[in-house]
Structure formats: C-alpha cells, structure tokens
Design a protein around this motif. Structure first.
Motif, PDB file in Angstrom:
ATOM      1  N   PHE A 121      -3.544  -4.196  -5.181  1.00  0.00           N
ATOM      2  CA  PHE A 121      -4.551  -3.977  -6.218  1.00  0.00           C
ATOM      3  C   PHE A 121      -5.849  -3.352  -5.695  1.00  0.00           C
ATOM      4  CE2 PHE A 121      -4.732  -8.413  -4.817  1.00  0.00           C
ATOM      5  CZ  PHE A 121      -6.025  -8.482  -4.353  1.00  0.00           C
ATOM      6  N   SER A 122      -5.934  -3.032  -4.413  1.00  0.00           N
ATOM      7  CA  SER A 122      -7.195  -2.442  -3.952  1.00  0.00           C
ATOM      8  C   SER A 122      -6.977  -1.344  -2.927  1.00  0.00           C
ATOM      9  CB  SER A 122      -8.153  -3.521  -3.443  1.00  0.00           C
ATOM     10  OG  SER A 122      -7.614  -4.169  -2.318  1.00  0.00           O
ATOM     11  N   SER A 123      -8.028  -0.582  -2.683  1.00  0.00           N
ATOM     12  CA  SER A 123      -7.969   0.617  -1.843  1.00  0.00           C
ATOM     13  C   SER A 123      -8.795   0.410  -0.597  1.00  0.00           C
ATOM     14  CB  SER A 123      -8.550   1.810  -2.599  1.00  0.00           C
ATOM     15  OG  SER A 123      -7.988   1.941  -3.870  1.00  0.00           O
ATOM     16  N   ILE A 156      -5.695   1.253 -10.641  1.00  0.00           N
ATOM     17  CA  ILE A 156      -4.997   2.073  -9.657  1.00  0.00           C
ATOM     18  C   ILE A 156      -5.626   1.821  -8.288  1.00  0.00           C
ATOM     19  CG2 ILE A 156      -4.346   3.910 -11.271  1.00  0.00           C
ATOM     20  CD1 ILE A 156      -6.710   5.532 -10.362  1.00  0.00           C
ATOM     21  N   LYS A 157      -4.910   2.227  -7.258  1.00  0.00           N
ATOM     22  CA  LYS A 157      -5.478   2.126  -5.912  1.00  0.00           C
ATOM     23  C   LYS A 157      -4.978   3.314  -5.104  1.00  0.00           C
ATOM     24  CE  LYS A 157      -1.560  -0.425  -6.093  1.00  0.00           C
ATOM     25  NZ  LYS A 157      -0.610   0.358  -5.404  1.00  0.00           N
ATOM     26  N   ARG A 158      -5.709   3.587  -4.031  1.00  0.00           N
ATOM     27  CA  ARG A 158      -5.515   4.800  -3.264  1.00  0.00           C
ATOM     28  C   ARG A 158      -4.841   4.449  -1.946  1.00  0.00           C
ATOM     29  NH1 ARG A 158     -10.840   5.804  -3.012  1.00  0.00           N
ATOM     30  NH2 ARG A 158     -10.798   4.852  -0.983  1.00  0.00           N
ATOM     31  N   THR A 159      -3.762   5.155  -1.608  1.00  0.00           N
ATOM     32  CA  THR A 159      -3.143   5.035  -0.300  1.00  0.00           C
ATOM     33  C   THR A 159      -3.472   6.305   0.468  1.00  0.00           C
ATOM     34  OG1 THR A 159      -1.321   3.718  -1.185  1.00  0.00           O
ATOM     35  CG2 THR A 159      -0.941   4.816   0.918  1.00  0.00           C
ATOM     36  N   THR A 192       4.932   2.226  -3.076  1.00  0.00           N
ATOM     37  CA  THR A 192       3.994   2.030  -4.188  1.00  0.00           C
ATOM     38  C   THR A 192       2.753   1.237  -3.778  1.00  0.00           C
ATOM     39  OG1 THR A 192       5.279   0.097  -4.862  1.00  0.00           O
ATOM     40  CG2 THR A 192       5.766   2.183  -5.969  1.00  0.00           C
ATOM     41  N   TYR A 252     -12.952  14.559   5.807  1.00  0.00           N
ATOM     42  CA  TYR A 252     -12.002  13.886   4.901  1.00  0.00           C
ATOM     43  C   TYR A 252     -12.730  13.318   3.691  1.00  0.00           C
ATOM     44  CZ  TYR A 252      -8.318  10.730   3.267  1.00  0.00           C
ATOM     45  OH  TYR A 252      -7.378  10.080   2.489  1.00  0.00           O
ATOM     46  N   TRP A 297      -4.335  11.726   0.135  1.00  0.00           N
ATOM     47  CA  TRP A 297      -4.235  10.395  -0.454  1.00  0.00           C
ATOM     48  C   TRP A 297      -3.408  10.496  -1.722  1.00  0.00           C
ATOM     49  CZ3 TRP A 297      -9.113  12.852  -0.475  1.00  0.00           C
ATOM     50  CH2 TRP A 297      -9.513  13.357  -1.708  1.00  0.00           C
ATOM     51  N   ARG A 298      -2.983   9.346  -2.188  1.00  0.00           N
ATOM     52  CA  ARG A 298      -2.170   9.264  -3.390  1.00  0.00           C
ATOM     53  C   ARG A 298      -2.614   8.037  -4.162  1.00  0.00           C
ATOM     54  NH1 ARG A 298       3.805   8.383  -2.022  1.00  0.00           N
ATOM     55  NH2 ARG A 298       2.952   6.317  -2.321  1.00  0.00           N
ATOM     56  N   TRP A 299      -2.749   8.173  -5.486  1.00  0.00           N
ATOM     57  CA  TRP A 299      -3.108   7.038  -6.337  1.00  0.00           C
ATOM     58  C   TRP A 299      -1.844   6.437  -6.937  1.00  0.00           C
ATOM     59  CZ3 TRP A 299      -8.147   5.479  -6.637  1.00  0.00           C
ATOM     60  CH2 TRP A 299      -9.135   6.390  -6.258  1.00  0.00           C
ATOM     61  N   THR A 300      -1.767   5.111  -6.954  1.00  0.00           N
ATOM     62  CA  THR A 300      -0.638   4.433  -7.603  1.00  0.00           C
ATOM     63  C   THR A 300      -1.180   3.276  -8.440  1.00  0.00           C
ATOM     64  OG1 THR A 300      -0.414   3.145  -5.565  1.00  0.00           O
ATOM     65  CG2 THR A 300       1.172   4.918  -5.885  1.00  0.00           C
ATOM     66  N   ALA A 340       0.455   0.303  -0.317  1.00  0.00           N
ATOM     67  CA  ALA A 340       0.129   0.315   1.112  1.00  0.00           C
ATOM     68  C   ALA A 340      -1.292   0.820   1.254  1.00  0.00           C
ATOM     69  CB  ALA A 340       1.087   1.222   1.889  1.00  0.00           C
ATOM     70  N   GLY A 341      -2.008   0.318   2.242  1.00  0.00           N
ATOM     71  CA  GLY A 341      -3.374   0.786   2.467  1.00  0.00           C
ATOM     72  C   GLY A 341      -3.396   2.217   2.991  1.00  0.00           C
ATOM     73  N   ALA A 342      -2.622   2.461   4.046  1.00  0.00           N
ATOM     74  CA  ALA A 342      -2.573   3.788   4.652  1.00  0.00           C
ATOM     75  C   ALA A 342      -1.164   4.032   5.165  1.00  0.00           C
ATOM     76  CB  ALA A 342      -3.564   3.893   5.810  1.00  0.00           C
TER      77      ALA A 342
END
Lengths: 436, 436
Positions: free
Chosen positions: A378-380, B388-391, A344, A98, B119-122, A346-348
């Motif tokens: 605001f964070s990943s 941006i952040k990644r879900t 819009t 991944y 994953w998706r960026w928002t 969510a972490g995962a």
C-alpha cells in the motif's frame, strides 16, 4: 542454516504463512519517555534540547553551537578523499536526474458544462531530515532524503544528526552540502524530532520530517504526525531474489548477504525453480560468511529469518513474491522484464543479474528509502511526492452552476445540510431573476 | 459574534497567532479502549465483532448477516427517489471523470551509461472504506472515497457502515452500488477498523483503509497504520473566504455557514480588503442564523471560531491564507486566477463568486476529502494516489555497471557495508576476467 521450503510439499502453505507472519522486530515501548521529551522541548525549547543532548550524547552545546557553522562544514568537506567526493557527486547527480523526472504536471481543463477544473502541485515550505548517528550514519541516506526535497522545490531544508561525544561523519556533512541543506543541527533522538516539529528559539519548525531512526525517533515521528507530515516508519531491510539456475550461486549469495548485513532482523529470501541451485546458493552464503566483516549480524539474520524456497515455476515465484511484497526484489532470470510485469507489490525491482541491489542503494538513481514489512502492498518509496502536495481547483460559470447546481442542492438536502443547499440556491435564484 | 481583526492594528500578529493556534477539538483519550477492542477482534474474529456490535449499536448479527445481501441493497436502491438517484449518478459520473485524469503515467528510459531506469504504478489489491452512521452518514463521502479507489483499479472494495438499532441510509447503499463496492458490512467503530485490518472468518483483510469517523475510529486507524495503509486523520471542517466588496454579502455569509453548520468545532474565516463589507457579511450571517435548521451548531462554530479579518490588500490576504493553509479556500475577487497563483497551501480552491464551496462537496468533480487543521502545508486531498503505489525499476548492463559500479563500491566501503561492495566487485571482477 536458513529454512528450506518447497511449494510442492504438503505443509508449504502453513510454513510460508508462518514465514510471512514472523515478527522480526521487538520495538521497546518508549512511548511515555518520548511523550515527556516532546512536552519538555515544547515547553522549554533550546534549553531542553541542550540538556537532553548533554544527557544522551554526552555533548555540551549552546544555542550558538547547535548547528555546524559553514566553516566547520568546509573543514569536514576538505577531509573527504577525492575518490569519496567524486563518488558522492556522481551519486547526487544520478539521484537528481531520476527524481527530476518524478515531478508531476499541473492540470486544468474546461468540461462541457463550462466548469473549469484541475489541480496544482506545490512544495512544502520546509523539511527536516533525520540522520542517525553512529554506525548507521549513512551519507547515501542524506542524498536519498534531501535530493527529492530539493527537486520538489522545498525552500528550507535542515538536518538533525546526533554527534555522540561530538563525533561527526564528514561524508554526512559533504552529502548535506551537495544536496542544498541549509543547516545541520548536531542533535538527535526524540528531542530532535520535537525541535523540528514544534520549533525552538534557534530551530525554526518544519512542515515535513523524513528519515530513519531508532525506536525513540520512530515513536516521536508517530507522535508529531498531524502537526507535521512524516514519511514511513521504516522497519528492518529485506531482499527477495528470484533466480533461475543460470546464475553464479556466489553472486546471489553475496546479494542476499548485502541486506542481511544491515541488521540481525533483516530478511533475505531466495525463490528458485531449481532445488539444487538453491542448495548451491546456501552453500555459497556459508562460505562468504566465513570471512565477511559483518558476519555476526549477517549470519544471525540469515539463520533466523533467511529462507530458500523451491518453486514449480517462475509464475509461482511471482505469486509468492507478491504475497511478501518485498522492499527489494531482484529478478535474476532470463527474461526479467517479462517476470517484472507479473509483480504487483514491491518497493523496488532490480532487473537481471547485472543489477545487484546495492547499486540501487547508492547510485542507480531511484530512491533507497523503500517500504518494509510488507507495506509495499500500500505504499511507495520516498520521492518528490513526499515533498509536494496537490491543491484542487474548481471554477464555475453561471451556466455551469445552472447545469450541475440543482443536483448538488438535492444531495445537500438529502444530507440535511441546509446551508450547503442554500449557498447554491441563492445563486441559482439570482440567475433566474436575471433571466429575461 | 466572531472576532474582528484588522492587519493594521498593533496587536494583529498576536491575535492572528492565537487564532491559528486555537485548539478547536478536544479528542477524548480512547486509546486504551481501542487497543482492547483491536486485540479482541484479532483473537476472536467474527464473535468479537458480533458481540461489540450488539453492545454499541444494539444490533444482533450473525456471520451470515454481517454484510447486506444483494437483495437488501436492491430494496434500498428502490427506495431512493428518482431525483436523488439522478443527482447521485451525475455526481458519480463527474467525480469519476475528474479522478480518471489523476492517474499518473509509468515511465522507463535508458540513460547514457546504458542503465534502464523507471517506475511503475500499481493499485492496492483491496481497500476498505469507513462510512460513519447516524447524522454524519453521507452518501457523497461514499462516492468520494470509493470512486478514486475504483479508478485506481483496486480489485476488492468493501465498506463498513454501522447501522445503530439496525437503521441504514438507502442513499449510502445506492452510492456504494454506483461505485463498485463489493460488500457493505453493517458494523462500525474500532471493531470495524480492526476487522478490515486483521480480517475475521467472514471479513477478508484489506490493504488500505480510508474514510472519516469518530474518536474511536480515528484512534483505531492510527493503531493499525503500518499493518495497513490509512488516509489522513480528518479534523473539523474549515473554510476561508477571500472576498472584495463586489460581492453580495449574503452569498458570502451563507458560504461561511455552509462549513460552520458541519460541526461546532468547524471554522469559517473571512478575509476582505473592505472593513465595511466585512461588517455587512457578519450582519448577513446573523440574519441567516435566525432561520437556519442547524443554527445551534453553525452559530456556535461562528461565535467561537469564526473571524472577519480586514487586510490592506489581496496580496496580504494571500499571505495570511497561506499561513492558515485552509481546507477550503474561496476566492471571490475580480481576478481569482491571479490570486490563486499566490496561494501556496490550501486543500481546494474555489475560484470566483459562482463557485460556492458546496458545489465541491458534491458534484464539481474534485474530491471533498481534504486536509484539515493546517495539514494542507504538507498533505493533499484524497485521490487515486491514495490507492496506488510506485515500484521503482533499475536494470544495468555490464557496461553500465562498469561505468557506475566503482563509485557505488566506494560508498559502500565508506559506510562499512562490505557485502554491498562485494556484490558489485564480484561482478566487476568477472567483467575484467572476460575482457580480452
């Protein structure tokens, strides 16, 4: 019992806001103690680390025994059962596959003015991972922290893992070996963070520190931030499940409990468009709590911070979920992909009823280190991006400088930065002299 | 005079380490004052912000006059000269074109086990930019902070810019308009950061705060971190120039001064493989300092923190530069691209003698908000990634769960997290029941 809310009731907004704002954690103020520990390690190096480890972990070390030897790690790996080894190896392989895809591309291009622009990603040179001791010593977290660093190309990867009374977890050492960790130090607490940030005679300093820890570790990470990079400061775990009536209430109940069992401060929320289904899930939770090993913890979390919210429809569920910005979001609905497009923050996201959140904790592939406490706004989650950084590139030709330099000079003058302007003007003057 | 070092001298390593470790900034300890201000704004909202603005900025505001009106911004824009407007517009266009390319791709794929991952960026929903008042009020910084946010798709973008004694910079307001900023509040200091993080009756809270500021602003950003996201805590500016003898010493001198003029704590370093060229540059710096408007500041920076280092060859220069991890790196050598490939840690690289660093401050395209104080070892300049952040996404099929679920269950049991294991086992049991 958890709180039951209904979006059609008059006081819903007030109740939901209260739920959102609820403080689930009381962090003890350990900042002064941590400052003293960091100063001590900075000043006295190994000697301070060894003394603090004797004091807090009841373990006598020497500079030579700070790190596990290769033989000790071999012996630990040999103690891991064949099934556990196979499970760890499969997890490592899937997490690696991944994260390899996350590596971003370098870029370079030349624009119409003749300016060549771009950027390049490079790994941090050295990273240190903190692995808590005791009950919260999770081999899965070793993989989730170390593999992204390894994939990013970090040259030197070390772990600090306290071993109170000398007790270590063989699976942690096995996970370290599977993910390219060079050294595992048997130290913990603020002294471990200080040693990794500032270095000692034995422990070389790193550039980035990641991994969870108690209040001392969190305060130490905040303090060394700037000297080194850190990942997020993790809070208690959270799950939000959006489920329609076409689910087995028991499946949803056990999913909620799988986060509640982490911590009394964890939070499990259910949003459903069917009030009766919501009550069935709550009843199933109570049944499961009768026998669950960690029922004291999971029960306290569910009672104090759990909630079942009945919504008008799934669109409303998505809106509320976005306000929560949950760490983990399960979408147990007929068309989870369509609902996911409305999410819009969510972490995962775990899509569909065959994707229990726990699959993501171990083996799905995505990282399980995720933003908590509404910080998914605001964070990943952790990833290779945490172990690389971008250097921007710019190259002007004389023609490009001629085209865009005067505007830069104009702005420099507006900002009263004369030397900025002169560094461009001096070159433009040369071009004008050289012109025929 | 700055310090002159030579890598062939016996005590070079000690001198270079001293240079690397030199503390250039003494931040006053304002943390208690800042904590009180934040608590006050949280408790009393607008009233606190208005009182603090009267006290610190000598400006009487009301909730209605906290923000500039559209008419006021129109009037400010009308006061900007045609040349300045054109320069700002060109800068905005080039910065936008660069940052549009930074937007990363979403990803989704299905692996051999049937698990769909990705994953998706928002974007963050709302961002607040801090723009310092007084001399350090730079319209270029408005563009550099706001345009990446706009490109990222941030819905609501606001600015806090103090206007001591009511004085504002029309170019700042013009830059705000060019980059899609919705509101510009005439407030500053820790009270502005508190208002953006926690919200007041008039000022809606944001999710991310970026932008430079004084010690109060920096301390406030550290304190609200977690409640909102923040960018880096910026230190004084730095430039490192690697130059061979085939350069005009005066060009290199003025480039060094273009960072030195920012701040007495700024640092300008020259690495050259020709000692005589190094002395020529130092002499050119002294000549330029005779007339430079900001000679007091630039002279202090050059005298206290400047250095000219003679290296054996350019490879050695790259090694030393990597240990510095400079914010800005100019490569004024015959083959700058080849040398750039040896650079592992730098905020921004400027390639060749036609690329003065100042071009990047305004109009090159890359961002001028860059990691200082050696933090380019682990962090990047500002960009769309900051907004941006990644879900992460995971979707199992029954078959995928059957393939990888048992390993996850095994690891859950090893970690004594029973409910985690049961959430998988319950589903696997159903599959076994359903099997023929």
């Amino acid at each position: 019992m958890p709180v039951f809310l209904d979006t059609t009731s008059a006081d819903f907004e007030a109740q939901f806001s209260a739920l959102l704002g609820a403080k689930r954690e009381d962090s003890p103020d350990v900042d002064d103690a941590v400052a003293a520990i960091i100063a001590d390690v900075k000043a006295r190096g190994d000697a301070a680390v060894i003394e603090l480890t004797a004091k807090f972990d009841r373990l006598e070390l020497t500079p030579e025994t700070l790190a596990f030897t290769s033989d000790e790690i071999d012996a630990a790996c040999a103690a891991v059962s064949r099934e556990e080894r196979a499970a760890l190896e499969l997890a490592a392989e899937r997490i690696r596959a991944y994260h390899v895809r996350q590596m971003p591309e370098n870029a370079q291009w030349t624009d119409p003015e003749g300016a060549t622009l771009g950027w390049r990603w490079t790994p941090v040179s050295a990273a240190g991972l903190y692995v808590p001791g005791g009950l919260a010593s999770y081999p899965s977290s070793v993989l989730m922290n170390a593999i992204p660093a390894q994939v990013a190309g970090v040259e030197r990867l070390v772990i600090c893992a306290p071993t109170p009374d000398g007790k270590s977890n063989p699976l942690v050492l096995m996970a370290a070996r599977l993910s390219g960790v060079e050294k595992v130090y048997r130290i913990g607490g603020a002294q471990a963070i200080a040693a990794m940030a500032h270095g000692t005679e034995t422990i070389a300093p790193v550039d980035k520190i990641t991994g969870p820890g108690n209040a001392y570790v969190a305060a130490a990470k905040r303090r060394v931030f700037g000297k080194v990079g850190i990942d997020m400061i993790a809070g208690p775990s959270e799950i939000l499940v959006i489920a329609d009536r076409d689910n087995d209430p028991d499946w949803i109940a056990i999913d909620l409990l799988s986060q509640a069992e982490h911590d009394e401060s964890a939070q499990a929320l259910l949003l459903t468009d069917d009030a009766e289904f919501g009550r069935a899930v709550a009843a199933a939770v109570e049944r499961r709590l009768e026998t669950l090993e960690r029922r004291a913890i999971a029960g306290a979390s569910w009672r104090d911070f759990g909630a079942v919210i009945t919504v008008r429809d799934l669109d409303e569920a998505a809106c509320l979920s976005n306000r929560v910005a949950p760490e983990h979001l399960e979408l147990c609905v007929a068309d989870p992909d369509a609902l996911a497009r409305k999410i819009t923050h969510a972490g995962a996201i775990f899509l569909g009823q065959w994707t229990p959140e726990a699959i993501g904790d171990y083996i799905g592939g995505p990282n399980h280190v995720l933003p908590t406490a509404r910080s998914a706004r605001f964070s990943s989650g952790l990833g290779v991006h945490d172990f690389i950084k971008r250097t921007t590139l710019a190259k002007m030709t004389p023609q490009a400088l001629k085209a865009i330099g005067p505007a830069a000079e104009r702005l420099a003058i507006s900002e009263s930065l004369e030397a900025h302007g002169l560094s461009i003007r001096t070159r433009l003057d040369r071009l004008n002299e050289d012109a025929p």
